[in-house]
Design a protein around this motif. Sequence first.
Motif, mmCIF file in Angstrom:
data_model
loop_
_atom_site.group_PDB
_atom_site.id
_atom_site.type_symbol
_atom_site.label_atom_id
_atom_site.label_comp_id
_atom_site.label_asym_id
_atom_site.label_seq_id
_atom_site.Cartn_x
_atom_site.Cartn_y
_atom_site.Cartn_z
ATOM 1 N N TRP A 62 -6.378 20.956 -30.500
ATOM 2 C CA TRP A 62 -6.433 19.630 -31.101
ATOM 3 C C TRP A 62 -6.663 19.794 -32.597
ATOM 4 O O TRP A 62 -7.121 20.843 -33.058
ATOM 5 C CB TRP A 62 -7.570 18.776 -30.504
ATOM 6 N N GLU A 84 -3.376 17.544 -29.119
ATOM 7 C CA GLU A 84 -4.067 16.268 -29.325
ATOM 8 C C GLU A 84 -4.298 16.035 -30.816
ATOM 9 O O GLU A 84 -4.849 16.891 -31.511
ATOM 10 C CB GLU A 84 -5.409 16.253 -28.597
ATOM 11 N N THR A 116 2.739 9.437 -30.763
ATOM 12 C CA THR A 116 2.758 9.933 -29.379
ATOM 13 C C THR A 116 4.131 10.472 -28.990
ATOM 14 O O THR A 116 4.240 11.220 -28.013
ATOM 15 C CB THR A 116 2.346 8.831 -28.389
ATOM 16 N N ARG A 138 -1.504 13.856 -26.633
ATOM 17 C CA ARG A 138 -2.537 12.821 -26.710
ATOM 18 C C ARG A 138 -2.816 12.478 -28.167
ATOM 19 O O ARG A 138 -2.772 13.335 -29.048
ATOM 20 C CB ARG A 138 -3.843 13.306 -26.061
ATOM 21 N N ARG A 166 -5.831 10.320 -30.350
ATOM 22 C CA ARG A 166 -7.161 9.724 -30.260
ATOM 23 C C ARG A 166 -7.477 9.044 -31.592
ATOM 24 O O ARG A 166 -7.323 9.649 -32.657
ATOM 25 C CB ARG A 166 -8.188 10.824 -29.957
ATOM 26 N N VAL A 204 -5.189 7.875 -25.929
ATOM 27 C CA VAL A 204 -6.251 7.977 -24.929
ATOM 28 C C VAL A 204 -7.178 6.768 -25.010
ATOM 29 O O VAL A 204 -7.386 6.198 -26.078
ATOM 30 C CB VAL A 204 -7.061 9.285 -25.100
ATOM 31 N N TYR A 221 -10.120 5.723 -25.663
ATOM 32 C CA TYR A 221 -11.334 6.201 -26.329
ATOM 33 C C TYR A 221 -11.606 5.264 -27.494
ATOM 34 O O TYR A 221 -10.749 5.085 -28.363
ATOM 35 C CB TYR A 221 -11.106 7.629 -26.812
ATOM 36 N N SER A 269 -7.837 13.513 -16.794
ATOM 37 C CA SER A 269 -6.826 14.352 -17.433
ATOM 38 C C SER A 269 -7.554 15.187 -18.478
ATOM 39 O O SER A 269 -8.079 14.653 -19.457
ATOM 40 C CB SER A 269 -5.755 13.477 -18.086
ATOM 41 N N GLU A 315 -10.024 12.476 -21.366
ATOM 42 C CA GLU A 315 -9.527 11.508 -22.347
ATOM 43 C C GLU A 315 -10.654 10.722 -23.011
ATOM 44 O O GLU A 315 -10.552 10.324 -24.169
ATOM 45 C CB GLU A 315 -8.532 10.560 -21.680
ATOM 46 N N HIS A 316 -11.754 10.496 -22.295
ATOM 47 C CA HIS A 316 -12.837 9.695 -22.861
ATOM 48 C C HIS A 316 -13.827 10.528 -23.669
ATOM 49 O O HIS A 316 -14.802 9.980 -24.182
ATOM 50 C CB HIS A 316 -13.583 8.953 -21.740
ATOM 51 N N ILE A 339 -3.062 20.813 -19.946
ATOM 52 C CA ILE A 339 -3.706 19.569 -19.525
ATOM 53 C C ILE A 339 -3.635 19.507 -18.009
ATOM 54 O O ILE A 339 -2.543 19.587 -17.428
ATOM 55 C CB ILE A 339 -3.037 18.348 -20.170
#
Length: 492
Positions: A191, A238, A267, A274, A276, A300, A302, A427, A449-450, A474
């Motif tokens: 990421w 990500e 995306t 992902r 964020r 995601v 979030y 995920s 994801e969170h 993932i």
Amino acid sequence: MSSTVQRSVALVTLGCTRNEVDSEELAGRLAAEGWLLVDDADEADVAVVNTCGFVEQAKKDSIDVLLEASSRKGQSKTQKVVAVGCLAERYGEQLAAELPEADAVLGFDSYADMSSHLRAVLDGHAPAPHTPGDRRRLLPLSPVQRQEGSAGVALPGHGEVSSEPVDVTIEGPVPASGPRVIRARLDGRPWAPLKIASGCDRRCAFCAIPMFRGAFVSRRPHDIVAEARWLGERGVKELFLVSENSTSYGKDLGDIGLLEKLLPELTSVPGIERVRVSYLQPAEIRPDLLDAMASVPGVVPYFDISFQHASAPLLRSMRRFGGREAFLGLLEQVRARVPLAGIRSNVIVGFPGETEDDLAELEAFLVAARLDVTGVFGYSDEDGTEAETYGDKLPEHVVAERVERFTALIEQLNLQRAEERIGEVLSVLVESVPGDAEDDELMVVGRAEHQGPDVDGVTLLAPEDWPHVAVGDIVRATVVATEGIDLVAEPA
């Protein structure tokens, strides 16, 4: 470089993910000028410490790192130590006078020509320390006039297009291809933070960030997408969109809804799985933004929402808006769209004039909010802020007691929230596997994801359940237990 001997540099980054972007931009600039990037300050001719100047503890940590790096001179390859970043920008000459161990203190305006400055430092001709000023005054007051008015104003992390492509690894430059981005990856994480804006127009009474980061300026969408493509080509799965206030994105480009339009473009970038979004101001969150964050595939669920407190009167004193009922209503809107959304925030306790009634409002909000993670900060005066001039200051021991009290409460609430997730199917982006991590981690470690990077807990997977998993994969997993706020999961 003019010297026949290649000089080496290490970038030591403190503070937030925005600083990480700035460091990678500096690394890209230096690599393009022929510097060898190394990851160990002891192995570099010059150590560049990208400092944090956010709160008192962060300042102390930055100074400690500068002192530690300076103490290694003569015991390692390091010849010089240079301070850059927010602390250097905010205090400049004062920092240089109080910390002679640093061989130079350079502000944001030095970043574009950092190679020349570092050469001068190594040659014993360090430039004069940065002279601080209120960076809000460098740009037009009207947001819509800032894009044209920003020419010549340093905006770290905005990655102005390079005259030559830059593509480097920690070992040094390699042949370039793809978009011309001034950035060098300094780690192998799957990421990466991606800066979408700099500065802030809000006038929170406790915050000094706008003074040294400047007024709010959005990056143009095509620059952001180009950098996203560059990151995707280098194994990033990500994107972590960062700024001082992501909900303001686009206001100076004539379209306050621009972030909602940008998300689908990001995306769809090849390699990116992902996206964020971080740093949302509750007073500026729009239904259309919530809809986009909840419905665009790859974004995601979030929500990093900066509440700071929940007592309406105290929030007004902070020069902020909202209160317990309004904030709970906002969380209802989020969960109506995404019932299992991850939500994190920060709160300040001990602000001048804070009463037990204010604390009762905050406690009632936190109990009802069911946040995944909440950071607790104790108030301290910040130079040049409005709150510094307030009366009704609380004694330090009272502030410390309130921090301890709410830290204990929030730890309990976060543990409860983690346990609520037992049975959920996640995920998970794999970030390390046994044998790869420096700390010899015995589990496969990833983030659902969170879970935001670094501060929101992780998801642990038993390696025997995932014998062939690799960093960047993932996987689907079911939560079966918790370890603190970390989740333990098995194959779904």
